[in-house]
Scaffold this motif. Structure first.
Motif, PDB file in Angstrom:
ATOM      1  N   ILE A  28       0.844  -1.186   0.000  1.00 40.20           N
ATOM      2  CA  ILE A  28       0.000   0.000   0.000  1.00 40.20           C
ATOM      3  C   ILE A  28       0.888   1.248   0.000  1.00 40.20           C
ATOM      4  N   GLY A  29       0.294   2.404  -0.093  1.00 44.91           N
ATOM      5  CA  GLY A  29       1.023   3.653   0.048  1.00 44.91           C
ATOM      6  C   GLY A  29       1.937   3.956  -1.116  1.00 44.91           C
TER       7      GLY A  29
ATOM      8  N   ALA B   1      -9.890  -2.136  11.585  1.00 41.95           N
ATOM      9  CA  ALA B   1      -9.602  -2.383  12.999  1.00 41.95           C
ATOM     10  C   ALA B   1      -8.344  -1.677  13.490  1.00 41.95           C
ATOM     11  N   PRO B   2      -7.216  -1.740  12.736  1.00 40.22           N
ATOM     12  CA  PRO B   2      -6.006  -1.105  13.259  1.00 40.22           C
ATOM     13  C   PRO B   2      -5.751   0.302  12.704  1.00 40.22           C
ATOM     14  N   ASP B   3      -6.741   0.902  12.046  1.00 44.07           N
ATOM     15  CA  ASP B   3      -6.517   2.189  11.380  1.00 44.07           C
ATOM     16  C   ASP B   3      -6.052   3.276  12.357  1.00 44.07           C
ATOM     17  N   PRO B   4      -5.208   4.214  11.917  1.00 44.31           N
ATOM     18  CA  PRO B   4      -4.565   4.220  10.601  1.00 44.31           C
ATOM     19  C   PRO B   4      -3.297   3.386  10.629  1.00 44.31           C
ATOM     20  N   VAL B   5      -3.143   2.546   9.612  1.00 42.76           N
ATOM     21  CA  VAL B   5      -1.958   1.704   9.520  1.00 42.76           C
ATOM     22  C   VAL B   5      -0.832   2.465   8.839  1.00 42.76           C
ATOM     23  N   LEU B   6       0.354   1.916   8.932  1.00 44.95           N
ATOM     24  CA  LEU B   6       1.517   2.502   8.276  1.00 44.95           C
ATOM     25  C   LEU B   6       1.231   2.735   6.794  1.00 44.95           C
ATOM     26  N   GLN B   7       1.506   3.916   6.307  1.00 48.15           N
ATOM     27  CA  GLN B   7       1.349   4.338   4.906  1.00 48.15           C
ATOM     28  C   GLN B   7      -0.095   4.650   4.513  1.00 48.15           C
ATOM     29  N   GLN B   8      -1.010   4.606   5.465  1.00 47.99           N
ATOM     30  CA  GLN B   8      -2.408   4.892   5.126  1.00 47.99           C
ATOM     31  C   GLN B   8      -2.628   6.387   4.936  1.00 47.99           C
TER      32      GLN B   8
ATOM     33  N   VAL C 106     -11.771   6.207   1.292  1.00 45.84           N
ATOM     34  CA  VAL C 106     -10.720   6.541   0.330  1.00 45.84           C
ATOM     35  C   VAL C 106      -9.361   6.075   0.834  1.00 45.84           C
ATOM     36  N   SER C 107      -8.572   5.514  -0.068  1.00 43.01           N
ATOM     37  CA  SER C 107      -7.166   5.205   0.212  1.00 43.01           C
ATOM     38  C   SER C 107      -6.325   5.723  -0.942  1.00 43.01           C
ATOM     39  N   ALA C 108      -5.020   5.562  -0.833  1.00 46.20           N
ATOM     40  CA  ALA C 108      -4.131   6.014  -1.905  1.00 46.20           C
ATOM     41  C   ALA C 108      -4.488   5.377  -3.240  1.00 46.20           C
ATOM     42  N   ASN C 109      -5.077   4.182  -3.196  1.00 45.68           N
ATOM     43  CA  ASN C 109      -5.395   3.475  -4.431  1.00 45.68           C
ATOM     44  C   ASN C 109      -6.511   4.119  -5.237  1.00 45.68           C
TER      45      ASN C 109
ATOM     46  N   ASP D 256      -3.900  -2.812  -0.145  1.00 48.04           N
ATOM     47  CA  ASP D 256      -4.724  -1.704   0.327  1.00 48.04           C
ATOM     48  C   ASP D 256      -4.835  -1.774   1.843  1.00 48.04           C
ATOM     49  N   VAL D 257      -5.396  -0.737   2.435  1.00 46.62           N
ATOM     50  CA  VAL D 257      -5.552  -0.685   3.891  1.00 46.62           C
ATOM     51  C   VAL D 257      -6.585  -1.713   4.348  1.00 46.62           C
TER      52      VAL D 257
END
Length: 615
Positions: free
Chosen positions: A91-92, A124-131, A140-143, A118-119
């Protein structure tokens, strides 16, 4: 109904492995492999699944996500869109690094399957690394960056969504009209989730390319237009290749006596010395093709999207009474320029036209004029590409040496900058597939990665990559991959110490030399960087040498051809000259107001050319 329990990632890999394509009576895997750079968003899911299937669906390691996607796209182009590759990232930054390549594939109508991680779908763990967190929209995500540059886009948030999405993905990737990049975003938790999938969806499936026949009424209209033409011209685009219609076009043109001009994507559809080949058309076109286009009363555009470089921003067809006809598999392209549409596969459309023309052929005076102007252009090419004995040769002179070394069987790969213009005008293609230019998106950095993809697709053909120092600095990492994979490239790096092409455009628009050549930058009073390109290429694993002048280059090219491994040659070139013969206007707006008299003069020329545009 029988089922098999798989993770979503395992199901993706098994499904891709079951897809085949029929080519010339032989069934081959549709996907030649998967490019992968692993990270926390795909290493546990897709990585584990790809490892288990590594003998059936090869995985290739790259150094840059954009580069690996370029290699996959070039592979598909060199395969005539019949076979393709997939790319998976974390991701990211890993994902968004592929967005440029997705846009390139979209513009050029080339298939590539992008599988970015993707995230978490559960969040559950948001925000994850690179989110990337968007305050007003949690979905919305980077994708989502891939949406405008994908022909089909989906995010798989439940295992049940996977099979309908994969079926649609394959349909788009193999469709002659919709063909382009597909992005399936795979949340990292969903990749690892198990589900009971029906066994039948993983059965071996053989895909065959659809070749639409022309509509009867459209065919009648275009046939009548051709029969009534006194000065017909064919413009050949990339669709000729993707239809497998190069031989059909060569035969049709020769028997009917119709001159053929080539777009960047269509160059090489006819060998350079075919009696009807009048060379490149448009902004970077030959004088022969452009002069004939100005006089033609009917232009049959075959498999081209008629981009602005082909139409010279719609000034190239200067005969106001001329009619366009568009033979194209996509109706979207067939009607451009208010053309008479003939929506069909290029090969089948040409065959249908041929059947309806009877004994008609272009008038002999028109054929003679085309030959006369082609002879003049042949002499221009001979002169422009000859060795003038200069320590700082022009791009055209370097190109001539590479062309002579490539012969009829070599393939040239290039992309952005001034080189594509010179190559379009001057390169002599020995056979179809020998000219591989990415000029729809004109993407700097495509060259070496694209060359790797071409070599993977056509391992028996010598692959020559011509790249400027500017493009090389943007993306060169996949040279090391070519060395590691033992996919030999011959790289010719032309060092003109800056962005020579855009510097010439800046000057042509009346602008002062500014921020393009290193000598014209803000730090020009300081010591300019003396980049050791030969040392850098050598550090990436290539056998490398630096030469001075064309004579030394020709000797080095012979050593490169004899080498079993990737070989790179660096040569300094003059950034200022380009081939002035041929060519046509390009719509680049010049400021209405400026303190520079050069800009005011360029504006007058611009306004005069705008008045010539076909509207």
């Amino acid at each position: 109904m029988d089922s098999v329990r798989l993770t979503v990632a395992q199901a993706v890999v098994r499904y891709l492995s079951a897809q085949y394509v029929e080519i010339d009576g032989q069934e081959l895997p549709l996907f030649a492999g998967v490019w992968a750079i692993f990270g926390h968003g795909n290493v546990a899911g897709m990585g584990e699944a790809l490892h288990a299937a590594r003998d059936l669906l090869p995985t290739y390691r790259a150094h840059n996500e954009q580069g690996m996607a370029h290699a996959a796209i070039a592979y598909a182009k060199a395969q005539g869109r019949r076979r393709m590759m997939a790319c998976t990232t974390s991701i990211g930054p890993g994902a968004v690094n592929m967005v440029t390549a997705a846009a390139l594939a979209h513009v050029n109508r080339l298939p590539v399957l992008l599988l970015p991680g993707d995230v978490f779908a559960t969040r559950a763990p948001d925000p994850v690394l690179q989110q990337v967190e968007r305050f007003e929209d949690a979905t919305v995500s980077a994708n989502d960056c891939f949406r405008p540059v994908s022909r089909f886009w989906d995010r798989i948030t439940r295992p049940e969504q996977l099979m309908p999405s994969l079926r649609r993905a394959i349909q788009v990737l193999t469709d002659p009209v919709e063909c382009g990049p597909v992005t399936l975003c795979l949340p990292q938790d969903v990749q690892a989730e198990a589900h009971d999938f029906p066994v039948f969806v993983f059965e071996r499936t053989v895909r065959r390319t659809r070749r639409p026949e022309p509509d009867r009424d459209e065919l009648a209209a275009v046939t009548a237009a051709l029969r009534g033409a006194k000065k017909p011209l064919i413009v050949a685009g990339g669709g000729v290749f993707y239809s497998g219609a190069c031989d059909a076009l060569a035969d049709f043109a020769k028997r009917r006596g119709i001159p053929v001009a080539e777009t960047q994507a269509g160059k090489g559809a006819l060998v350079w010395d075919h009696p009807c080949n009048v060379g490149a058309i448009g902004v970077t076109g030959s004088s022969a093709a452009n002069e004939l286009a100005a006089e033609a009363d009917l232009v049959l555009a075959v498999g081209t999207r008629l981009a602005d470089f082909t139409t010279a921003s719609w000034t190239i067809f200067a005969n106001r009474g001329a009619r366009l006809a568009g033979l194209n598999v996509a109706a979207f392209d067939a009607v451009k320029g208010d053309a008479l549409p003939l929506v069909a596969d290029a090969g089948r459309g040409l065959a249908a036209l041929d059947a309806g023309l009877g004994d008609w052929s272009a008038p002999l005076p028109w054929q003679a004029l085309a030959q006369e102007r082609t002879d003049v252009w042949t002499r221009v090419v001979d002169r422009a590409t000859a060795d003038a004995g200069l320590d700082l040769p022009t791009d055209a002179q370097v190109l001539g040496a590479v062309n002579r070394a490539a012969g009829r069987d070599g393939t040239i790969v290039c992309a952005a900058g001034g080189l594509p213009g010179e190559l379009h005008k001057l390169w002599r293609s020995g056979r179809p597939g020998g000219y591989h230019l990415e000029y729809g998106f004109s993407c700097m950095g495509y060259e070496i990665a694209g060359g790797l993809g071409v070599k993977m697709a056509c391992p028996d053909r010598e692959t020559f990559v011509m790249v400027g120092d500017g493009s090389y600095m943007m993306l060169n990492s996949e040279l090391a991959v070519s060395v590691a994979m033992k996919r030999k490239l011959i790289v010719v790096l032309l060092d003109n110490r800056g962005y020579g092409c855009i510097n010439r455009l800046q000057n042509a628009c009346g602008g002062a030399p500014f921020n393009n050549l290193l000598r014209d930058t803000h730090y020009k009073t300081e010591t300019l960087p003396d980049i050791d390109f030969a040392g850098h290429l050598r550090a990436l694993g290539a056998v490398t040498e630096k030469v001075t002048g064309v004579a030394q280059l020709e000797q080095a090219l012979e050593r490169a051809k004899a080498s079993p491994v990737t070989y790179a040659i660096v040569i300094d070139t003059d950034p200022l000259p380009s081939t002035r013969d041929g060519g046509a206007w390009w719509d680049v707006p010049v400021p209405e107001l400026s303190t520079r008299p050069e800009v005011a003069a360029a504006r007058e020329t611009y306004v005069a050319n705008k008045a010539r545009q076909r509207r």
